[in-house]
Structure formats: structure tokens, C-alpha cells
Design a protein around this motif. Structure first.
Motif, PDB file in Angstrom:
ATOM      1  N   ASN A  79       0.852  -1.191   0.000  1.00  0.00           N
ATOM      2  CA  ASN A  79       0.000   0.000   0.000  1.00  0.00           C
ATOM      3  C   ASN A  79       0.885   1.237   0.000  1.00  0.00           C
ATOM      4  O   ASN A  79       1.470   1.597   1.025  1.00  0.00           O
ATOM      5  N   ASP A  80       0.992   1.898  -1.159  1.00  0.00           N
ATOM      6  CA  ASP A  80       1.845   3.086  -1.299  1.00  0.00           C
ATOM      7  C   ASP A  80       1.144   4.377  -0.899  1.00  0.00           C
ATOM      8  O   ASP A  80       1.772   5.438  -0.873  1.00  0.00           O
ATOM      9  N   SER A  81      -0.158   4.317  -0.637  1.00  0.00           N
ATOM     10  CA  SER A  81      -0.929   5.531  -0.360  1.00  0.00           C
ATOM     11  C   SER A  81      -0.973   5.815   1.140  1.00  0.00           C
ATOM     12  O   SER A  81      -0.388   5.087   1.949  1.00  0.00           O
ATOM     13  N   ASN A  82      -1.688   6.896   1.509  1.00  0.00           N
ATOM     14  CA  ASN A  82      -1.874   7.254   2.914  1.00  0.00           C
ATOM     15  C   ASN A  82      -3.273   6.930   3.398  1.00  0.00           C
ATOM     16  O   ASN A  82      -3.737   7.473   4.398  1.00  0.00           O
ATOM     17  N   GLN A  83      -3.981   6.048   2.677  1.00  0.00           N
ATOM     18  CA  GLN A  83      -5.334   5.662   3.053  1.00  0.00           C
ATOM     19  C   GLN A  83      -5.429   4.156   3.243  1.00  0.00           C
ATOM     20  O   GLN A  83      -4.632   3.396   2.689  1.00  0.00           O
ATOM     21  N   VAL A  84      -6.406   3.734   4.012  1.00  0.00           N
ATOM     22  CA  VAL A  84      -6.629   2.317   4.260  1.00  0.00           C
ATOM     23  C   VAL A  84      -7.402   1.720   3.082  1.00  0.00           C
ATOM     24  O   VAL A  84      -8.410   2.283   2.641  1.00  0.00           O
ATOM     25  N   VAL A  85      -6.929   0.601   2.575  1.00  0.00           N
ATOM     26  CA  VAL A  85      -7.580  -0.107   1.460  1.00  0.00           C
ATOM     27  C   VAL A  85      -8.261  -1.349   2.017  1.00  0.00           C
ATOM     28  O   VAL A  85      -7.709  -2.024   2.894  1.00  0.00           O
ATOM     29  N   LYS A  86      -9.445  -1.657   1.500  1.00  0.00           N
ATOM     30  CA  LYS A  86     -10.228  -2.770   2.037  1.00  0.00           C
ATOM     31  C   LYS A  86     -10.471  -3.842   0.983  1.00  0.00           C
ATOM     32  O   LYS A  86     -10.352  -3.596  -0.213  1.00  0.00           O
ATOM     33  N   ASP A  87     -10.831  -5.035   1.472  1.00  0.00           N
ATOM     34  CA  ASP A  87     -11.242  -6.166   0.622  1.00  0.00           C
ATOM     35  C   ASP A  87     -10.213  -6.454  -0.476  1.00  0.00           C
ATOM     36  O   ASP A  87     -10.543  -6.495  -1.666  1.00  0.00           O
ATOM     37  N   ILE A  88      -8.963  -6.653  -0.071  1.00  0.00           N
ATOM     38  CA  ILE A  88      -7.899  -6.918  -1.053  1.00  0.00           C
ATOM     39  C   ILE A  88      -7.880  -8.410  -1.361  1.00  0.00           C
ATOM     40  O   ILE A  88      -7.743  -9.241  -0.467  1.00  0.00           O
TER      41      ILE A  88
END
Length: 387
Positions: A79-88
Motif C-alpha cells: 500500500n503506497d498511499s496514505n489511506q486504508v484499502v479494504k477487501d484486497i
């Protein structure tokens, strides 16, 4: 780009090689070349003219892999971003000329991935087919704003060569002179003998100058077979070839009596498909949610008997078949095949497995079920689908 994707083949490094350049002291450069090699950090101190160095080199690409070896690969999603990613959901499939194999350790989605965190996986597969193999890695996920995104990467590697080891033992009570041990390949292969060590223009046997086999002694002979160019491009032909050639052995006893043995055709272990094989000839990469799309299946009779087939289409949680289930496909002779166009739709977004096909041979009342035939990426036409 929110997520980054890394795939590396797990293999041993190789020793760094140099190309030493030398000259005599009375030549114009003098000791210049020697000084440069002594200052080169990759050379071995005290043996600078040796081509092998002290450093290790990591593989720069997938390269080739040989039949019978185990292909191992490391997969990482970061995860290169500053946000949480879901359902990967991370999927790794290996596409060969005859089938598509799911290599993922888990088919369940990861609930969330925080910034600067990653999902790691190691996959393994024993290579049993010759030809081009394509590793298909796909990732689907949901952003902080509820958008469902996906992306895929493809990695190709070849498996062209077959290695044959022949073990010969002298079970007589007297020494034996081995005059000839050769492999006569079948019409689809070229053979390279690996029992000689080349020194300059001369070749010397790995068994030495005196080719004698003492009583109860054993020797191993090694050969490399590679498909001829006209057949190498036809993976569908090569993958079904089991005959690789025959050995021709000529010897003499201690009184000069000559003997000869020619084996029958040697067989390699061909991939087992069972009585009937179902593979996909055509499937779209991306489809819209709840919109029908077409696929083409190929059904091949791998048995030695005629089959009378009935096709049943069973819906799953996400995959819904369009058309009549339980229809007769008719008789299929041994080695025969038929192409079958089908229509299907998906009611769930993301990477979905095409499953739920069932073939029944009415002659033997035998049923064959097919799940995870392939994967398709389902997107909603009203949301962004950029990676």
C-alpha cells in the motif's frame, strides 16, 4: 496508483563472471591490465584472471525453467498511499497450453491493508508440461471512497527441454568395453549428448579415456532433448508427446565378442488429464456486472472409448449460467474434441472464478465436475475501473 505489485522468481543467485584481459609485460600496456583487474572489486584477490568472481548476481528476469523442476515465486502487494484499502484479493494463476491452475495459498480477501503495509505470498508449482507458461497475477480492492479497482500483470517463461538419465550396469562377471551408448530421438526432438567435456577443439568422455565397465559397476548417461523448431511453436502437439526416443548400446567383452542392445521407445510421463479435459479457448479479460458475456470451452476426450456427453450448468453464488442445463452434446470419439460456446453473467464485482460445469458420460454413468476453470474481472460500468 494506490497499491504496488511485485513478483520475483525465487531462485539461487549465480557467481559474477568477468572477462579478463591480459598481455605480456613487454607489450605496450605493460602491467596496466593487471593493475585494473587487481583494483576490480568483483575479482578474486590473487586469482584476478579467473572468470568467476566473488560477488553473486541476482536473476534479472524469469528466464527458463526445466521440465520436472519446481517453479517458486514471491508475490508482494504494498500500500503506497496514505489511506486504508479494504477487501484486497490477490490471485495467482498459471496458464499453460492445456489448463489454468490456481496457485494462490488462500482465495479469501484480506479485510484491510493499512498505509505502508504489504501482503506477501510464496507460490510453488512442479512443472509437468513443455511450452510457454504464463503467470497471471491479479489484484482487486476497494478504496477509502468505496471504489472497486483492479489490475493485472503477466509473466512468461519457457519450459522447452527434457533431460533423460540412463543408468547402465554390467551384471556379468567380466569387464566390458562400452563402444557406443547413444540416444536416437523421436521425430519431434533434437538431442544433445551431455557425456563429453570439451577442451578446445577436442572432446573427452566424462568417463575417461578407457571406456571399460567393470563387473557390477554402473554408469549414468545424460541427454538433453529439445523440441524441433517446427514443433516447438505447436504447444498443443508437444504436450501430448510421450515417446522421446530409444537407446542404442554397443559393447565388447574381454575376448572381443560384440553385443548390441536397442531399447524400445522410451516414454516420458505426460500430464494426466483424466478421461475428459475441459479448457477455455476464449474468455474476455473484463466484463460488466450483471451483463451476459460469451466464453468458448473446448472438451477433449482423453480416453480410449467413445463417450456420450450431457452438459449441466450449475449456478454459484456469483456465477449464473444462461441457457438450458442438461442438454445432450452427443457422442465424442477417442481423441476427439468439440468447441462449446456458452453464455454466463456475474452478480458480484471483483475477480470471480468460472465454476459450476458438469459433464456426464451416459454410457458409464460417470460424472466429471469442473470448478475454477478460469477467472474474470467483473466491474460496475458506473464506477471507475482505473488502477
Amino acid at each position: 496508483m494506490i497499491l504496488s505489485f511485485t513478483v520475483m522468481r525465487l531462485t539461487k543467485p549465480t557467481l559474477f563472471t568477468n572477462l579478463p584481459v591480459t598481455c605480456e609485460d613487454r607489450d605496450l600496456p605493460g602491467d596496466l591490465f593487471g593493475q585494473l583487474m587487481r583494483e576490480d572489486p568483483s575479482t578474486i584477490k590473487g586469482a584476478e584472471t579467473l572468470m568467476l568472481g566473488e560477488m553473486l548476481t541476482l536473476p534479472q528476469n524469469f528466464g527458463n525453467i526445466f521440465l520436472g523442476e519446481t517453479f517458486s515465486s514471491y508475490i508482494s502487494v504494498h500500500n503506497d498511499s496514505n489511506q486504508v484499502v479494504k477487501d484486497i484479493l490477490v490471485k495467482a494463476d498459471l496458464q499453460t497450453s492445456s489448463q489454468r491452475l490456481n496457485l494462490s495459498a488462500s482465495n479469501s480477501a484480506v479485510a484491510e491493508l493499512k498505509p505502508e503495509c504489504c501482503i506477501d505470498d510464496v507460490i510453488h508449482h512442479e512443472v509437468k508440461e513443455i511450452g510457454t507458461h504464463i503467470l497471471v497475477c491479479a489484484v482487486s480492492y476497494t478504496t477509502h471512497y468505496g471504489e472497486k479497482l483492479y489490475f493485472r500483470k503477466f509473466f512468461k517463461f519457457q519450459t522447452d527441454e527434457v533431460f533423460l538419465e540412463a543408468q547402465i550396469q554390467n551384471i556379468t562377471t567380466s569387464p566390458m568395453f562400452m563402444e557406443k551408448v547413444s540416444l536416437e530421438p523421436s521425430m519431434m526432438y533434437n538431442v544433445t549428448e551431455l557425456n563429453m567435456v570439451t577442451s578446445g577443439d577436442q572432446g573427452e568422455s566424462t568417463f575417461g579415456k578407457m571406456s571399460y565397465l567393470q563387473p557390477m559397476d554402473t554408469r549414468q548417461y545424460l541427454y538433453c532433448l529439445k523440441p524441433k523448431p517446427e514443433y516447438a511453436e505447436k504447444a498443443g502437439v508437444i504436450k501430448g508427446v510421450t515417446v522421446i526416443g530409444k537407446l542404442d548400446i554397443v559393447w565388447k567383452t574381454n575376448l572381443g565378442e560384440r553385443g548390441r542392445l536397442q531399447t524400445s521407445q522410451l516414454q516420458r510421463m505426460a500430464p494426466g488429464y483424466g478421461d475428459i479435459r475441459l479448457s477455455l479457448e476464449m474468455i474476455p479479460d473484463t466484463v460488466n456486472l450483471e451483463e451476459p458475456f460469451d466464453i468458448i470451452c473446448k472438451i477433449t476426450n482423453c480416453s480410449e472409448r467413445t463417450m456420450d456427453l450431457v452438459l449441466e450448468m450449475c449456478n454459484t453464488r456469483s456465477i449464473h449460467w444462461c441457457g438450458i442445463s442438461g442438454r445432450q452434446l452427443g457422442k465424442l470419439s477417442p481423441g476427439g474434441f468439440l468447441s462449446l460456446p456458452l453464455t454466463v453473467l456475474s452478480s458480484v464485482q471483483g475477480l470471480q472464478s468460472i465454476s459450476g460445469l458438469r459433464l456426464t458420460d451416459t454410457f458409464l454413468k460417470r460424472t466429471y465436475e469442473y470448478d475454477d476453470i478460469a477467472q474474470v474481472c467483473v466491474v460496475c460500468p458506473f464506477t471507475s475501473n482505473e488502477s
